[in-house]
Design an enzyme around this catalytic site. Structure first.
Site, mmCIF file in Angstrom:
data_model
loop_
_atom_site.group_PDB
_atom_site.id
_atom_site.type_symbol
_atom_site.label_atom_id
_atom_site.label_comp_id
_atom_site.label_asym_id
_atom_site.label_seq_id
_atom_site.Cartn_x
_atom_site.Cartn_y
_atom_site.Cartn_z
ATOM 1 N N ASP A 178 0.832 -1.246 -0.042
ATOM 2 C CA ASP A 178 0.022 0.062 0.115
ATOM 3 C C ASP A 178 0.929 1.493 -0.063
ATOM 4 O OD1 ASP A 178 -3.213 0.559 0.921
ATOM 5 O OD2 ASP A 178 -1.596 2.240 1.662
ATOM 6 N N ILE A 179 0.457 2.263 -0.773
ATOM 7 C CA ILE A 179 1.097 3.744 -0.597
ATOM 8 C C ILE A 179 0.810 4.296 0.552
ATOM 9 C CG2 ILE A 179 1.891 5.542 -2.068
ATOM 10 C CD1 ILE A 179 0.742 4.015 -4.594
ATOM 11 N N ASN A 186 -2.730 12.954 -3.496
ATOM 12 C CA ASN A 186 -3.930 13.784 -4.166
ATOM 13 C C ASN A 186 -4.203 15.132 -3.521
ATOM 14 O OD1 ASN A 186 -4.643 11.533 -6.222
ATOM 15 N ND2 ASN A 186 -5.735 10.428 -4.388
ATOM 16 N N ASP A 195 -2.672 9.854 -10.021
ATOM 17 C CA ASP A 195 -2.854 8.604 -10.947
ATOM 18 C C ASP A 195 -1.344 8.135 -11.502
ATOM 19 O OD1 ASP A 195 -5.503 8.748 -10.927
ATOM 20 O OD2 ASP A 195 -5.802 9.502 -12.712
ATOM 21 N N GLU A 221 -5.214 2.448 -4.005
ATOM 22 C CA GLU A 221 -3.497 2.648 -4.032
ATOM 23 C C GLU A 221 -2.851 1.264 -3.389
ATOM 24 O OE1 GLU A 221 -5.767 4.023 -1.834
ATOM 25 O OE2 GLU A 221 -4.861 4.355 0.243
#
Length: 300
Positions: A178-179, A186, A195, A221
């Site tokens: 996971d980021i 964002n 993106d 993500e």
């Protein structure tokens, strides 16, 4: 062959070939001339394998013998054989195929005494159909943004992998990643840059993953890797390599240079584990990594 039949075969939009008992070409219609770039007068009377050495194989010979011996028909499907004659595909299909995809039928030709003394080959160009099928498969299994496999593919493939590894007692590991703080990307840089980060992560991990691994965008993500024939310790080494690489990565977007980190959770398939249980254990390990401060790997 009657003149009227020859006129028909010269105008149809399929390839028509006849071969004698020695597999020498007797008839080669205009469609075959067009796609092979071999004029009929140059190939008629010569063994077909002289012009197409790829047909000099046991499978093709066996089918020819069956036609001559038993009068049976043989079918060479595109899904199984791809093609018999390596013709160039229509340029409109881009790089999808190296050669025209073909569906071919072979059958006996009998003389007036009902003796089989030659066979026919019908060659149909099915490249457009094969390309459409490939596009549908890609739409169903690939993530539109990143181009890697999607969650639908994961759910189907993980089940197969778990069954296979249970059956043969092999090791199978799963990495969930996971980021970290992706919402801030964002918020600070906009969704377009978000993106861009997702695509960059997918691209970089795909480069680092082995050709035998399956890399999937699980959603948002979050990503997942299926690692066949891999112990938890080996998966841990891979995961650390991914984490280090992403931590050093600079992702340009507009005027910004974005840096992110990832957290990863690992689980190895245990006896009796279902796909859902394996996923949950890897997800629990990921949750633990994030709770422990992020930018780290946790083994379940």
């Amino acid at each position: 062959m009657s003149e009227s039949l020859i006129q028909i075969f010269e105008t149809v939009n399929i390839g028509v070939v006849t071969l004698d008992l020695e597999l020498r070409v007797q008839f080669w219609n205009r469609w075959m001339e067009l796609h092979s770039q071999i004029p009929a007068e140059k190939i008629i009377g010569t063994p077909i394998i002289d012009s197409f050495p790829n047909l000099d194989n046991p499978r093709f010979s066996k089918n020819c013998k069956a036609v001559f011996s038993f009068g049976s028909f043989s079918f060479f499907s595109q899904k199984l054989h791809k093609y018999l004659f390596p013709f160039k595909p229509d340029a409109s299909y881009g790089n999808s195929f190296d050669f025209m995809q073909q569906s071919c039928t072979m059958g006996p030709l009998r003389d007036q005494d009902n003796v089989i003394n030659s066979l026919f080959l019908i060659v149909q160009d099915v490249t457009e159909l094969a390309a459409s099928e490939n596009r549908l498969i890609e739409l169903n299994t690939k993530d539109a943004l990143t181009g890697i496999y999607n969650r639908r593919y994961l759910e189907a493939h993980l089940k197969d992998e778990c069954e296979r590894h249970h059956r043969y007692g092999r090791q199978l590991s799963l990495i969930m990643l996971d980021i970290d703080f992706f919402k801030k990307v964002n918020d600070n840089y906009g969704h377009q840059c978000g993106d861009q980060v997702l695509k960059a992560i997918a691209h970089e991990i795909s480069k680092l993953a082995r050709s035998t691994d399956y890399f999937v965008r699980y959603g948002g993500e979050e990503f997942c890797l299926i690692l066949p024939e891999t112990s938890a310790d080996d998966a841990l080494s891979q995961a650390e390599r991914f984490r280090d690489h992403i931590a050093d990565l600079v992702i340009p977007c507009k005027e910004a240079s974005i840096k992110v980190t990832i957290s990863l959770g690992i689980a190895e398939l245990a006896a009796g584990n279902s796909p859902d249980q394996l996923m949950k254990r890897a997800d629990d390990a990921l949750y633990e990594a994030k709770n422990a401060g992020r930018n780290r790997v946790t083994l379940c």
